[in-house]
Design a protein around this motif. Structure first.
Motif, PDB file in Angstrom:
ATOM      1  N   LEU A 126      73.789  80.961   3.942  1.00 32.23           N
ATOM      2  CA  LEU A 126      74.226  79.563   3.887  1.00 32.23           C
ATOM      3  C   LEU A 126      73.994  78.955   2.506  1.00 32.23           C
ATOM      4  O   LEU A 126      74.771  78.117   2.048  1.00 32.23           O
ATOM      5  CB  LEU A 126      73.476  78.741   4.935  1.00 32.23           C
ATOM      6  CG  LEU A 126      73.885  78.967   6.391  1.00 32.23           C
ATOM      7  CD1 LEU A 126      72.923  78.246   7.333  1.00 32.23           C
ATOM      8  CD2 LEU A 126      75.316  78.509   6.638  1.00 32.23           C
ATOM      9  N   ALA A 127      72.926  79.382   1.842  1.00 30.46           N
ATOM     10  CA  ALA A 127      72.581  78.788   0.544  1.00 30.46           C
ATOM     11  C   ALA A 127      73.592  79.146  -0.537  1.00 30.46           C
ATOM     12  O   ALA A 127      73.951  78.291  -1.360  1.00 30.46           O
ATOM     13  CB  ALA A 127      71.182  79.220   0.117  1.00 30.46           C
ATOM     14  N   ASP A 128      74.049  80.403  -0.555  1.00 29.10           N
ATOM     15  CA  ASP A 128      74.976  80.767  -1.637  1.00 29.10           C
ATOM     16  C   ASP A 128      76.326  81.277  -1.141  1.00 29.10           C
ATOM     17  O   ASP A 128      77.142  81.752  -1.926  1.00 29.10           O
ATOM     18  CB  ASP A 128      74.336  81.755  -2.618  1.00 29.10           C
ATOM     19  CG  ASP A 128      74.009  83.112  -1.997  1.00 29.10           C
ATOM     20  OD1 ASP A 128      74.490  83.400  -0.884  1.00 29.10           O
ATOM     21  OD2 ASP A 128      73.283  83.891  -2.641  1.00 29.10           O
ATOM     22  N   GLY A 129      76.566  81.175   0.174  1.00 27.03           N
ATOM     23  CA  GLY A 129      77.896  81.454   0.698  1.00 27.03           C
ATOM     24  C   GLY A 129      78.310  82.896   0.696  1.00 27.03           C
ATOM     25  O   GLY A 129      79.505  83.209   0.727  1.00 27.03           O
ATOM     26  N   CYS A 149      66.697  90.862   8.708  1.00 26.49           N
ATOM     27  CA  CYS A 149      67.665  89.827   9.093  1.00 26.49           C
ATOM     28  C   CYS A 149      68.914  89.929   8.220  1.00 26.49           C
ATOM     29  O   CYS A 149      68.810  89.939   6.994  1.00 26.49           O
ATOM     30  CB  CYS A 149      67.060  88.437   8.931  1.00 26.49           C
ATOM     31  SG  CYS A 149      65.636  88.120   9.986  1.00 26.49           S
ATOM     32  N   ALA A 150      70.061  90.005   8.868  1.00 28.07           N
ATOM     33  CA  ALA A 150      71.342  89.962   8.161  1.00 28.07           C
ATOM     34  C   ALA A 150      72.033  88.656   8.495  1.00 28.07           C
ATOM     35  O   ALA A 150      72.012  88.206   9.644  1.00 28.07           O
ATOM     36  CB  ALA A 150      72.215  91.139   8.570  1.00 28.07           C
ATOM     37  N   GLY A 151      72.628  88.040   7.493  1.00 24.49           N
ATOM     38  CA  GLY A 151      73.366  86.804   7.711  1.00 24.49           C
ATOM     39  C   GLY A 151      74.698  86.852   6.998  1.00 24.49           C
ATOM     40  O   GLY A 151      74.813  87.448   5.922  1.00 24.49           O
ATOM     41  N   ALA A 152      75.710  86.252   7.610  1.00 23.44           N
ATOM     42  CA  ALA A 152      77.028  86.177   6.982  1.00 23.44           C
ATOM     43  C   ALA A 152      77.615  84.801   7.247  1.00 23.44           C
ATOM     44  O   ALA A 152      77.603  84.335   8.390  1.00 23.44           O
ATOM     45  CB  ALA A 152      77.954  87.258   7.531  1.00 23.44           C
ATOM     46  N   PRO A 153      78.125  84.141   6.213  1.00 22.06           N
ATOM     47  CA  PRO A 153      78.714  82.824   6.421  1.00 22.06           C
ATOM     48  C   PRO A 153      80.055  82.926   7.139  1.00 22.06           C
ATOM     49  O   PRO A 153      80.816  83.869   6.929  1.00 22.06           O
ATOM     50  CB  PRO A 153      78.895  82.286   4.992  1.00 22.06           C
ATOM     51  CG  PRO A 153      79.057  83.516   4.160  1.00 22.06           C
ATOM     52  CD  PRO A 153      78.199  84.570   4.803  1.00 22.06           C
ATOM     53  N   GLY A 164      79.548  77.694   9.109  1.00 20.47           N
ATOM     54  CA  GLY A 164      78.330  78.076   9.805  1.00 20.47           C
ATOM     55  C   GLY A 164      77.924  79.470   9.368  1.00 20.47           C
ATOM     56  O   GLY A 164      78.356  79.935   8.300  1.00 20.47           O
ATOM     57  N   ALA A 165      77.132  80.138  10.173  1.00 20.94           N
ATOM     58  CA  ALA A 165      76.692  81.491   9.824  1.00 20.94           C
ATOM     59  C   ALA A 165      76.366  82.277  11.078  1.00 20.94           C
ATOM     60  O   ALA A 165      75.984  81.721  12.107  1.00 20.94           O
ATOM     61  CB  ALA A 165      75.474  81.448   8.903  1.00 20.94           C
ATOM     62  N   VAL A 166      76.519  83.585  10.962  1.00 19.33           N
ATOM     63  CA  VAL A 166      76.090  84.536  11.984  1.00 19.33           C
ATOM     64  C   VAL A 166      74.838  85.231  11.459  1.00 19.33           C
ATOM     65  O   VAL A 166      74.788  85.649  10.301  1.00 19.33           O
ATOM     66  CB  VAL A 166      77.186  85.581  12.264  1.00 19.33           C
ATOM     67  CG1 VAL A 166      76.660  86.682  13.184  1.00 19.33           C
ATOM     68  CG2 VAL A 166      78.414  84.921  12.871  1.00 19.33           C
ATOM     69  N   GLY A 167      73.824  85.340  12.299  1.00 16.41           N
ATOM     70  CA  GLY A 167      72.611  86.045  11.920  1.00 16.41           C
ATOM     71  C   GLY A 167      72.280  87.126  12.930  1.00 16.41           C
ATOM     72  O   GLY A 167      72.417  86.913  14.142  1.00 16.41           O
ATOM     73  N   LEU A 168      71.863  88.279  12.447  1.00 16.45           N
ATOM     74  CA  LEU A 168      71.399  89.371  13.298  1.00 16.45           C
ATOM     75  C   LEU A 168      69.982  89.721  12.875  1.00 16.45           C
ATOM     76  O   LEU A 168      69.708  89.892  11.684  1.00 16.45           O
ATOM     77  CB  LEU A 168      72.292  90.607  13.163  1.00 16.45           C
ATOM     78  CG  LEU A 168      73.776  90.427  13.462  1.00 16.45           C
ATOM     79  CD1 LEU A 168      74.519  91.746  13.268  1.00 16.45           C
ATOM     80  CD2 LEU A 168      73.992  89.909  14.868  1.00 16.45           C
ATOM     81  N   ALA A 183      77.345  91.843  10.901  1.00 12.82           N
ATOM     82  CA  ALA A 183      77.294  90.387  10.763  1.00 12.82           C
ATOM     83  C   ALA A 183      78.543  89.876  10.061  1.00 12.82           C
ATOM     84  O   ALA A 183      79.149  88.868  10.466  1.00 12.82           O
ATOM     85  CB  ALA A 183      76.047  89.965   9.993  1.00 12.82           C
ATOM     86  N   GLY A 184      78.967  90.576   8.997  1.00  9.64           N
ATOM     87  CA  GLY A 184      80.158  90.165   8.268  1.00  9.64           C
ATOM     88  C   GLY A 184      81.404  90.228   9.121  1.00  9.64           C
ATOM     89  O   GLY A 184      82.238  89.300   9.107  1.00  9.64           O
ATOM     90  N   GLN A 185      81.558  91.295   9.891  1.00 10.56           N
ATOM     91  CA  GLN A 185      82.730  91.428  10.746  1.00 10.56           C
ATOM     92  C   GLN A 185      82.748  90.349  11.828  1.00 10.56           C
ATOM     93  O   GLN A 185      83.800  89.790  12.155  1.00 10.56           O
ATOM     94  CB  GLN A 185      82.736  92.822  11.394  1.00 10.56           C
ATOM     95  CG  GLN A 185      83.912  93.092  12.316  1.00 10.56           C
ATOM     96  CD  GLN A 185      85.230  93.096  11.573  1.00 10.56           C
ATOM     97  OE1 GLN A 185      85.270  93.365  10.378  1.00 10.56           O
ATOM     98  NE2 GLN A 185      86.306  92.792  12.262  1.00 10.56           N
TER      99      GLN A 185
END
Length: 268
Positions: A126-129, A149-153, A164-168, A183-185
């Motif tokens: 979320l911080a850098d998209g 933790c993986a995150g994808a905007p 928003g974002a998805v987090g795993l 997460a990206g998919q």
């Protein structure tokens, strides 16, 4: 609110594991330090009300349902947040993972932004998209060191706005680098539903997978195949979609017996 059992424990810099990751994580730590965020005290903001009929949540529902089914036997927790990091939904079946998320206040209505919980997959995304993976002690707060933790905007590809974002999240000992592709998919699929359009332009049958893949590896293979299809077999664009480096994606393509377009240097 302060987490229970916090003890004095000073860390001055993240023990980052790879040069490609180092700059982003170090920058995140510097932002957290500048805000005066402590390493050892979890200051959980008050829970926020969640609109169960929000457009993002409605778009994400079917995608999360499918993901939830495929991860039923995996030690993974799934989060969906709004642009401010407020958790709109949490999914998962592993009781140990869900209890661990409860212990760090990652529940529906909690805030998982960088401002609130420091460097994490969701917070950094979320911080850098951009998609991000944060492993173990690379988290700013020691309370999250037990996780990878993986995150994808979730990004509106017309306006470029982060929706928003998805987090795993999985135990850090699992070492699932492939969480990032998944997460990206998932984020791309949600963005596609939000925009009322399909995310895969033309379904095709990939080559048979190599034998002996775990369920997680099968999910990553599917995510990579869909990204390649969506991007017309452009490996660089698919890598950007999934938050992977080109070199990592090339290795995965070879490992999983996938085929990229002629001229990319990769074939099945």
């Amino acid at each position: 609110m302060t987490s229970r059992g916090a003890t004095a424990h000073v860390r001055l810099a993240p023990p980052v594991r790879a040069p490609a990751t180092a700059t982003r994580i170090r920058s995140s730590w510097e932002r957290c330090t500048a805000r005066g965020l402590p390493h050892d005290v979890l200051l959980a903001p008050p829970l926020r009300a969640v609109d169960g009929e929000s457009r993002l949540l409605r778009a994400a529902g079917p995608v999360l349902d499918v993901l939830d089914t495929t991860l039923v036997r995996e030690p993974v927790g799934v989060l969906l947040t709004d642009p401010d990091g407020v958790v709109l939904a949490r999914r998962g079946h592993d009781r140990g993972v869900l209890d661990a998320l409860d212990a760090v206040c990652l529940v529906r209505g909690a805030t998982a932004s960088e401002d609130a919980v420091g460097t994490s997959g969701v917070g950094l995304a979320l911080a850098d998209g951009r998609p991000a993976v944060v492993v173990g002690d690379d988290h700013y707060l020691r309370h999250f060191a037990a996780f990878t933790c993986a995150g994808a905007p979730v990004v509106d590809d017309v306006t470029g706005r982060v929706l928003g974002a998805v987090g795993l999240a999985t135990p850090s000992g699992q070492g699932h680098e492939l969480l990032l592709a998944l997460a990206g998919q998932t984020a791309l699929a949600i963005a596609g539903r939000q925009a009322a359009r399909p995310t895969v332009v033309a379904p095709r049958r990939p080559a048979p997978p190599p034998p002996g893949l775990t369920r997680f590896e099968q999910l990553e293979r599917d995510a990579i195949a869909e990204a390649l299809c969506r991007q017309g077999d452009d490996v660089g664009a698919a890598a950007a979609d999934l938050g992977l480096s080109r070199a990592t994606l090339y290795r995965r393509i070879r490992r999983y017996g996938l085929r990229a377009a002629p001229g990319t240097g990769v074939s099945s």
